[in-house]
Scaffold this motif. Structure first.
Motif, PDB file in Angstrom:
ATOM      1  N   ASP A 411     138.657 -13.306 -31.480  1.00 26.06           N
ATOM      2  CA  ASP A 411     138.872 -13.020 -30.062  1.00 26.06           C
ATOM      3  C   ASP A 411     137.568 -13.055 -29.277  1.00 26.06           C
ATOM      4  OD1 ASP A 411     140.647 -12.635 -28.075  1.00 26.06           O
ATOM      5  OD2 ASP A 411     140.908 -10.490 -28.347  1.00 26.06           O
ATOM      6  N   SER A 412     136.677 -13.973 -29.660  1.00 22.38           N
ATOM      7  CA  SER A 412     135.396 -14.120 -28.983  1.00 22.38           C
ATOM      8  C   SER A 412     135.281 -15.509 -28.387  1.00 22.38           C
ATOM      9  CB  SER A 412     134.239 -13.884 -29.962  1.00 22.38           C
ATOM     10  OG  SER A 412     134.292 -12.591 -30.517  1.00 22.38           O
ATOM     11  N   THR A 413     134.637 -15.601 -27.242  1.00 20.85           N
ATOM     12  CA  THR A 413     134.436 -16.896 -26.590  1.00 20.85           C
ATOM     13  C   THR A 413     132.989 -17.007 -26.121  1.00 20.85           C
ATOM     14  OG1 THR A 413     135.063 -16.091 -24.393  1.00 20.85           O
ATOM     15  CG2 THR A 413     136.821 -16.953 -25.785  1.00 20.85           C
ATOM     16  N   GLU A 414     132.566 -18.240 -25.928  1.00 20.25           N
ATOM     17  CA  GLU A 414     131.236 -18.515 -25.406  1.00 20.25           C
ATOM     18  C   GLU A 414     131.301 -19.739 -24.522  1.00 20.25           C
ATOM     19  OE1 GLU A 414     127.648 -19.358 -27.815  1.00 20.25           O
ATOM     20  OE2 GLU A 414     127.668 -17.202 -28.236  1.00 20.25           O
ATOM     21  N   ALA A 415     130.635 -19.687 -23.401  1.00 24.59           N
ATOM     22  CA  ALA A 415     130.604 -20.836 -22.495  1.00 24.59           C
ATOM     23  C   ALA A 415     129.224 -20.926 -21.866  1.00 24.59           C
ATOM     24  CB  ALA A 415     131.679 -20.702 -21.410  1.00 24.59           C
ATOM     25  N   THR A 416     128.782 -22.159 -21.651  1.00 26.36           N
ATOM     26  CA  THR A 416     127.451 -22.393 -21.100  1.00 26.36           C
ATOM     27  C   THR A 416     127.521 -23.442 -20.002  1.00 26.36           C
ATOM     28  OG1 THR A 416     126.409 -21.890 -23.226  1.00 26.36           O
ATOM     29  CG2 THR A 416     125.075 -23.079 -21.616  1.00 26.36           C
ATOM     30  N   GLN A 417     126.811 -23.194 -18.925  1.00 29.54           N
ATOM     31  CA  GLN A 417     126.645 -24.174 -17.860  1.00 29.54           C
ATOM     32  C   GLN A 417     125.159 -24.366 -17.597  1.00 29.54           C
ATOM     33  OE1 GLN A 417     130.392 -24.096 -14.845  1.00 29.54           O
ATOM     34  NE2 GLN A 417     128.880 -22.533 -14.475  1.00 29.54           N
ATOM     35  N   LYS A 418     124.768 -25.617 -17.395  1.00 30.18           N
ATOM     36  CA  LYS A 418     123.393 -25.933 -17.026  1.00 30.18           C
ATOM     37  C   LYS A 418     123.409 -26.715 -15.718  1.00 30.18           C
ATOM     38  CE  LYS A 418     121.796 -26.173 -21.836  1.00 30.18           C
ATOM     39  NZ  LYS A 418     121.184 -27.040 -22.881  1.00 30.18           N
ATOM     40  N   PHE A 419     122.574 -26.276 -14.784  1.00 27.58           N
ATOM     41  CA  PHE A 419     122.480 -26.940 -13.491  1.00 27.58           C
ATOM     42  C   PHE A 419     121.068 -27.497 -13.308  1.00 27.58           C
ATOM     43  CE2 PHE A 419     125.816 -23.775 -12.980  1.00 27.58           C
ATOM     44  CZ  PHE A 419     126.814 -24.483 -12.310  1.00 27.58           C
ATOM     45  N   TYR A 420     121.010 -28.760 -12.899  1.00 29.74           N
ATOM     46  CA  TYR A 420     119.745 -29.411 -12.584  1.00 29.74           C
ATOM     47  C   TYR A 420     119.834 -29.899 -11.143  1.00 29.74           C
ATOM     48  CZ  TYR A 420     119.811 -29.800 -17.726  1.00 29.74           C
ATOM     49  OH  TYR A 420     119.912 -29.555 -19.070  1.00 29.74           O
ATOM     50  N   SER A 421     118.889 -29.467 -10.307  1.00 31.17           N
ATOM     51  CA  SER A 421     118.952 -29.840  -8.886  1.00 31.17           C
ATOM     52  C   SER A 421     117.616 -30.368  -8.410  1.00 31.17           C
ATOM     53  CB  SER A 421     119.346 -28.636  -8.020  1.00 31.17           C
ATOM     54  OG  SER A 421     120.648 -28.185  -8.305  1.00 31.17           O
ATOM     55  N   ILE A 422     117.707 -31.311  -7.479  1.00 35.77           N
ATOM     56  CA  ILE A 422     116.539 -31.785  -6.751  1.00 35.77           C
ATOM     57  C   ILE A 422     116.917 -31.836  -5.275  1.00 35.77           C
ATOM     58  CG2 ILE A 422     117.176 -34.195  -7.238  1.00 35.77           C
ATOM     59  CD1 ILE A 422     114.180 -34.866  -6.986  1.00 35.77           C
ATOM     60  N   ALA A 423     116.088 -31.237  -4.435  1.00 38.22           N
ATOM     61  CA  ALA A 423     116.381 -31.158  -3.002  1.00 38.22           C
ATOM     62  C   ALA A 423     115.156 -31.568  -2.206  1.00 38.22           C
ATOM     63  CB  ALA A 423     116.809 -29.746  -2.618  1.00 38.22           C
ATOM     64  N   LEU A 424     115.403 -32.217  -1.090  1.00 37.33           N
ATOM     65  CA  LEU A 424     114.332 -32.661  -0.194  1.00 37.33           C
ATOM     66  C   LEU A 424     114.701 -32.263   1.221  1.00 37.33           C
ATOM     67  CD1 LEU A 424     111.667 -34.285   0.099  1.00 37.33           C
ATOM     68  CD2 LEU A 424     113.092 -36.315   0.492  1.00 37.33           C
ATOM     69  N   GLU A 425     113.723 -31.727   1.934  1.00 42.73           N
ATOM     70  CA  GLU A 425     113.965 -31.267   3.307  1.00 42.73           C
ATOM     71  C   GLU A 425     112.764 -31.610   4.180  1.00 42.73           C
ATOM     72  OE1 GLU A 425     116.091 -27.371   4.344  1.00 42.73           O
ATOM     73  OE2 GLU A 425     113.968 -26.872   4.643  1.00 42.73           O
ATOM     74  N   ASP A 426     113.051 -32.057   5.392  1.00 42.03           N
ATOM     75  CA  ASP A 426     111.995 -32.380   6.342  1.00 42.03           C
ATOM     76  C   ASP A 426     112.329 -31.740   7.685  1.00 42.03           C
ATOM     77  OD1 ASP A 426     109.784 -33.403   7.593  1.00 42.03           O
ATOM     78  OD2 ASP A 426     110.586 -35.434   7.830  1.00 42.03           O
ATOM     79  N   THR A 427     111.422 -30.920   8.177  1.00 43.82           N
ATOM     80  CA  THR A 427     111.552 -30.315   9.502  1.00 43.82           C
ATOM     81  C   THR A 427     110.571 -31.018  10.430  1.00 43.82           C
ATOM     82  OG1 THR A 427     112.138 -28.185   8.520  1.00 43.82           O
ATOM     83  CG2 THR A 427     111.459 -28.185  10.822  1.00 43.82           C
ATOM     84  N   ILE A 428     111.096 -31.621  11.482  1.00 40.76           N
ATOM     85  CA  ILE A 428     110.289 -32.449  12.380  1.00 40.76           C
ATOM     86  C   ILE A 428     110.194 -31.781  13.744  1.00 40.76           C
ATOM     87  CG2 ILE A 428     110.003 -34.739  13.388  1.00 40.76           C
ATOM     88  CD1 ILE A 428     111.944 -35.790  11.247  1.00 40.76           C
ATOM     89  N   ASN A 429     108.977 -31.515  14.178  1.00 38.54           N
ATOM     90  CA  ASN A 429     108.725 -31.002  15.531  1.00 38.54           C
ATOM     91  C   ASN A 429     108.345 -32.173  16.429  1.00 38.54           C
ATOM     92  OD1 ASN A 429     107.503 -28.507  13.644  1.00 38.54           O
ATOM     93  ND2 ASN A 429     108.802 -27.884  15.343  1.00 38.54           N
TER      94      ASN A 429
END
Length: 741
Positions: A411-429
């Protein structure tokens, strides 16, 4: 020193703090003008009103100076120390420590009730969990961060906000709809970032001792020291309640199912938390900090109290432990910075009484993550940011026999999630009037699990293909853009569009169990014979796809007249592939009645308007409030109603200061009626609740305040989302608070 020793000492420490601050205030008071406190109060509010505009025009040195007298742990926010605050960050809703204390909000959920667009639901039901709904989205769509570290429970992507106390919080930031890609993945409804305290001086002491009805107790102390090149911040808190007083007109049932004229919600909560933060400040811009916190909580039916008992479930353990490191470093003539984060968050949970038995259900969840943010202003009028992040979530669960630590076999369970992210942001004045922000985030999720078929072994034996479903690797790409117009420093208009995604949680993808009961097959089914007794099974679905939505918004924030701050927004959200539990299916697996979490077809729409106002009329009176209009519907099937989402809700308050030493704070919270069931056949009535608080600050004790007040002063009987559960009646409290630095 152990956490228990910290709690043993907290009363003596706070008593010392009260005496020390009292003596200090009497010494300093002789040199102050009679109306100094009122002037300080006006200046503080006006500086807050104009602070965002001033920060936009500041350079690195000025930005650092602005933060010197702030108790906000700036490393825990999106803004890097010394960089200008972007217009996008300015438009986040923020409730700071002053307002948290003004309204006497003891946990994050109740504090968020004062934010426009946010609907708070008091703890109710079998799980006794409190939550918030932000523009129609629950917490699975709104990741919770503490100082930028995600702390939502990996198993279900959810959290009981009643367990997050406000004792060591400096502010709470809420990004709704449009949110910076620097928050990372899963921000379909926005993000909630809880920012902890940081010392403001060489000796910074805050603390509270309080009591209230229902045997409630509040004890907390925070002590910090800010030196030239380093700082330390420590805190310990205890918040507990034996039961909740109910309205006299509420009638409920006791644990035996008997109707009683109940006066008490017989449920106990206990929350303890200890934290320590150590930081280095080698120069005006760089900062390095290590933080550790541990919280231990319990929830259980109150023995011997009597009254309304909606559940026999109890949580002898709801514990969290978090260790993190975060820093920022400037280099190449301050044109570049690097901000790494590394953290480990552990959550241990024990539930007794689930599923009609007294067996124990245990969670042992872990999350490890790291990220690095790189930024540069080397391109004129541009602030470029790059985020690389990794997070590994692991959920482990097992069950034990009643009253025992012996595990139930198989009655035991195991679960795994792996997240890999890449984000780019530009704020222009572009110039003094126009600013734009563009962002994009790409995320890959890999998931696996073992033991997920334990609870459906008989079904798997007959239909082996059920056990062969593997969680696919999911990739998502979410772009967004926003445009800001600032005709003057006191006004910002904005328009934004953002695509957002939410990944399935462990619970949604892997939850499976036999309900332990059988039912009769209805007529007209091909998988069973009418009247046939068949088992009911909830089946896992690792192949779930993520939900996605388009967020559109136009808004305004600023100071239309001197002393008045306003935030307003029109918003539209259209979501697809909603994750929801299906109705019972009798045909796909003949011989079984199956329910399963799946992606629903069609579009769910949420749209509305929100408004928040604070107005410093003069040094005797501040007024303010929030209002939200929200319409949520299933466009593809209007017969399906979204439960617990009223069309109208809001708050009002006043801070009346007739004499220097007295503040009178009346409050009002209101909401219209809402559907309780998705069929629309049941509704809960709207209601209006009133509160009143008195705060006394004697002239000789400038750093100490005495507070007394009442919530729901007319003892109204009302329902948040289910009339069969109780909501709090009148609650009277008092406390003494120290704030010395």
């Amino acid at each position: 020193m152990s956490l228990s020793h910290h709690y043993f000492l907290r009363g003596n420490l706070l008593a010392f703090a009260v005496i020390f601050c009292s003596l200090a205030s009497m010494t300093f008071a002789q040199d102050k003008e009679v109306d100094a406190e009122s002037a300080k109060r006006m200046l503080k509010v006006k500086e807050k009103n104009k602070g965002n505009s001033q920060k936009k025009n500041s350079d690195i040195t000025n930005a650092t100076e602005t933060q010197e007298n702030s108790n906000v742990f700036t490393l825990g926010t999106l803004t890097i120390t010394g960089t200008p605050i972007s217009s996008a960050e300015e438009t986040e809703s923020v409730i700071d420590r002053d307002k948290i204390n003004l309204f006497e909000k003891k946990d994050v959920g109740t504090a968020l009730s004062k934010v426009p667009g946010v609907l708070y639901n008091y703890a109710q039901g079998g799980r006794y969990e409190s939550n918030v709904v932000v523009r129609g989205y629950g917490l699975r769509y709104m990741p919770i961060y503490i100082d930028g570290i995600p702390v939502y429970i990996p198993y279900d992507g959810y959290s009981d906000l009643g367990r997050f106390t406000t004792a060591d919080i400096s502010s709470i930031h809420v990004a709704k709809g449009y949110s910076s890609v620097m928050y990372g993945h899963n921000t379909m409804g926005g993000a909630i970032n809880i920012v902890t305290m940081k010392p403001r001086s060489e000796l910074d002491v805050t603390g509270t001792l309080g009591i209230g009805q229902g045997d409630s107790k509040e004890e907390n102390i925070n002590v910090g020291s800010l030196q030239d090149k380093w700082y330390i911040q420590m805190g310990a808190s205890n918040l507990s309640s034996g039961y909740t007083n109910l309205s006299k007109s509420f009638v409920g049932k006791d644990s035996a199912g008997r109707l009683i004229d109940s006066k008490k919600y017989a449920y106990t909560t206990k929350d303890r938390r200890g934290s320590i933060k150590l930081g280095l400040l080698p120069n005006e811009t760089d900062e390095y900090a290590v933080s550790y916190s541990k919280q231990k909580a319990k929830k259980y039916p109150s023995s011997g109290v009597g009254g309304f008992e909606p559940t026999t479930w109890e949580w002898p353990k709801w514990d969290r432990e978090t260790l993190s490191y975060v820093s920022n470093t400037y280099f190449l003539d301050d044109k570049f910075y690097i901000k790494p984060r590394v953290y480990e968050d552990r959550f241990k949970n024990t539930l007794i009484g689930f599923g009609g038995s007294r067996n124990g259900s245990h969670y042992d969840d872990k999350a490890f993550g790291s990220s690095v943010e790189l930024g540069t202003s080397i391109i004129s009028h541009n602030q470029l940011k790059l985020l690389l992040s990794y997070k590994r979530e692991k959920h482990s669960s097992f069950n034990t026999y009643e009253g025992s630590s012996i595990k139930i076999p198989g009655d035991s369970t195991e679960a795994t999630q792996k997240f890999y992210s890449i984000a780019l942001e530009d704020t222009i004045n572009f110039n003094d009037y126009w600013e734009a922000q563009f962002g994009i985030i790409h995320t890959k999720r890999k998931a696996s699990a073992t033991g997920i078929g334990n609870n459906t072994a008989a079904l798997i034996q007959k239909y082996p293909e059920v056990n062969s479903m593997l969680a696919p690797t999911i990739r998502t790409t979410d772009p967004e853009a926003a445009l800001f117009y600032k005709p003057t420093k006191d006004h910002t208009f904005r328009a934004s569009i953002a695509r957002k995604t939410r990944f399935p949680s462990f619970k949604e993808a892997y939850s499976n169990y036999s309900s332990g009961s059988t039912g009769k097959c209805p007529s007209g089914q091909s998988g069973c014979t009418s009247g046939q007794i068949i088992p009911r099974v909830t089946l896992q679905n690792p192949g779930l796809k993520p939900e996605n939505a388009m967020n559109y918004e136009i808004g305004y924030s600023g100071m239309p007249i001197d002393g008045m701050t306003v935030e307003a927004a029109l918003f539209l959200n259209q979501a697809k592939k909603a994750i929801s539990r299906t109705a019972i299916d009798y045909n796909n697996f003949p011989g079984y009645a199956i329910t399963q979490t799946t992606n629903l077809p069609g579009v769910t729409e949420r749209k509305g308007f929100e408004l928040g106002v604070d107005y410093v009329i003069n040094n005797k009176l501040i007024v303010g409030g929030t209002y939200t209009f929200l319409r949520a519907r299933n466009k593809s099937d209007p017969s399906i109603h979204l439960a617990d989402i009223p069309k109208h809700f809001g708050t009002l308050y006043a801070d009346i200061n007739p004499v220097e030493w007295l503040h009178i704070i009346p409050t009002m919270d209101a909401r219209s009626n809402s559907y309780y069931s998705t069929s629309g056949s049941e509704r809960n009535s709207g209601y209006t609740l009133y509160g009143l608080k008195f705060s006394f600050t004697p002239a000789s004790l400038k750093y100490v305040s005495f507070n007394v007040g009442a919530e729901n002063i007319f003892n109204k009987n009302y329902a948040k989302y289910d009339a069969s559960y109780a909501s709090p009646g009148r609650y009277i409290y008092s406390n003494i608070r120290v704030d010395f630095y």
